[in-house]
Design a protein around this motif. Sequence first.
Motif, PDB file in Angstrom:
ATOM      1  N   GLY A   1      64.231  27.210   2.855  1.00 23.96           N
ATOM      2  CA  GLY A   1      62.963  26.852   3.485  1.00 23.96           C
ATOM      3  C   GLY A   1      62.547  27.902   4.488  1.00 23.96           C
ATOM      4  N   LEU A   2      61.333  27.773   4.986  1.00 21.34           N
ATOM      5  CA  LEU A   2      60.787  28.679   5.990  1.00 21.34           C
ATOM      6  C   LEU A   2      60.812  27.948   7.333  1.00 21.34           C
ATOM      7  CD1 LEU A   2      59.528  31.523   6.186  1.00 21.34           C
ATOM      8  CD2 LEU A   2      57.292  30.446   5.921  1.00 21.34           C
TER       9      LEU A   2
ATOM     10  N   CYS B   1      56.060  31.199   0.032  1.00 23.47           N
ATOM     11  CA  CYS B   1      56.670  30.566  -1.148  1.00 23.47           C
ATOM     12  C   CYS B   1      57.948  29.802  -0.805  1.00 23.47           C
ATOM     13  CB  CYS B   1      56.940  31.609  -2.224  1.00 23.47           C
ATOM     14  SG  CYS B   1      55.425  32.271  -2.932  1.00 23.47           S
ATOM     15  N   PHE B   2      58.486  29.989   0.390  1.00 23.56           N
ATOM     16  CA  PHE B   2      59.682  29.258   0.815  1.00 23.56           C
ATOM     17  C   PHE B   2      59.345  27.938   1.504  1.00 23.56           C
ATOM     18  CE2 PHE B   2      61.440  33.519   0.359  1.00 23.56           C
ATOM     19  CZ  PHE B   2      62.642  33.251  -0.286  1.00 23.56           C
TER      20      PHE B   2
ATOM     21  N   LEU C   1      59.038  24.513   8.218  1.00 22.45           N
ATOM     22  CA  LEU C   1      57.624  24.352   7.864  1.00 22.45           C
ATOM     23  C   LEU C   1      57.535  23.660   6.522  1.00 22.45           C
ATOM     24  CD1 LEU C   1      56.331  27.883   8.906  1.00 22.45           C
ATOM     25  CD2 LEU C   1      56.207  25.754  10.212  1.00 22.45           C
ATOM     26  N   THR C   2      56.668  22.655   6.433  1.00 23.24           N
ATOM     27  CA  THR C   2      56.529  21.892   5.193  1.00 23.24           C
ATOM     28  C   THR C   2      55.051  21.648   4.881  1.00 23.24           C
ATOM     29  OG1 THR C   2      56.728  19.778   6.374  1.00 23.24           O
ATOM     30  CG2 THR C   2      58.758  20.714   5.469  1.00 23.24           C
TER      31      THR C   2
ATOM     32  N   LEU D   1      59.172  33.923  11.945  1.00 18.76           N
ATOM     33  CA  LEU D   1      59.684  32.937  11.002  1.00 18.76           C
ATOM     34  C   LEU D   1      60.984  33.459  10.407  1.00 18.76           C
ATOM     35  CD1 LEU D   1      56.324  32.269   9.122  1.00 18.76           C
ATOM     36  CD2 LEU D   1      57.300  30.906  10.972  1.00 18.76           C
ATOM     37  N   GLU D   2      61.769  32.555   9.813  1.00 18.36           N
ATOM     38  CA  GLU D   2      62.980  32.969   9.114  1.00 18.36           C
ATOM     39  C   GLU D   2      63.230  32.052   7.920  1.00 18.36           C
ATOM     40  OE1 GLU D   2      66.524  32.656  11.526  1.00 18.36           O
ATOM     41  OE2 GLU D   2      65.746  30.893  12.543  1.00 18.36           O
ATOM     42  N   VAL D   3      63.901  32.590   6.916  1.00 21.49           N
ATOM     43  CA  VAL D   3      64.265  31.835   5.722  1.00 21.49           C
ATOM     44  C   VAL D   3      65.735  31.462   5.843  1.00 21.49           C
ATOM     45  CG1 VAL D   3      64.538  31.941   3.214  1.00 21.49           C
ATOM     46  CG2 VAL D   3      62.560  33.027   4.292  1.00 21.49           C
ATOM     47  N   LYS D   4      66.023  30.172   5.658  1.00 22.41           N
ATOM     48  CA  LYS D   4      67.419  29.723   5.657  1.00 22.41           C
ATOM     49  C   LYS D   4      67.558  28.462   4.820  1.00 22.41           C
ATOM     50  CE  LYS D   4      67.095  27.618  10.269  1.00 22.41           C
ATOM     51  NZ  LYS D   4      67.579  27.665  11.641  1.00 22.41           N
TER      52      LYS D   4
END
Length: 161
Positions: free
Chosen positions: A56-57, A118-119, A148-149, A45-48
């Motif tokens: 978001g994740l 948490c993202f 991801l939501t 996964l990555e945060v951007k």
Amino acid sequence: MENPYILMKKPIRRTWTKKMSVLFEPQNIKIGDRTIIDNPCDYDLEVKKSPIHGYGLFTKIPFRKGQTICPYNHLPSQVISWKDFEDKYGKDYSFTYSLKAFGNKKIINCKEIQNCVCFVNDDRPNENCYFRQRCLRAKRDIKAGEELTLCYPHYNPRDNI
């Protein structure tokens, strides 16, 4: 001379098990102005930047419907009673995970110490994930690169707009 990168193996994707909750050690990764206790890269996964809200994740690989994406990592000190939580924070359930479904009157408080989950932004009614047994799981097939939501279970963030 042999290329050293050819010998490198792709890291094995960490999959959550009951032992992991005991073995989990926080990594304290700095992302923007937040420090989180687990590394999104460990779960592909990555945060951007998110088109939904803030950051978001996002996935780096596809996930099948029902597949576990990542655990909801936390420290034992983050598990508190609902009463203690509401005495301190009122009805602000952002960055929390309820343990009521497990017959427990406790909540995991991630307000100060956060994890990569948490993202995940709220995108009701089009969410593509859900929580089950302290894990984030795919509600439908999810493509690589997709955000991801969730549908936040305790509150609707749009009520605060």
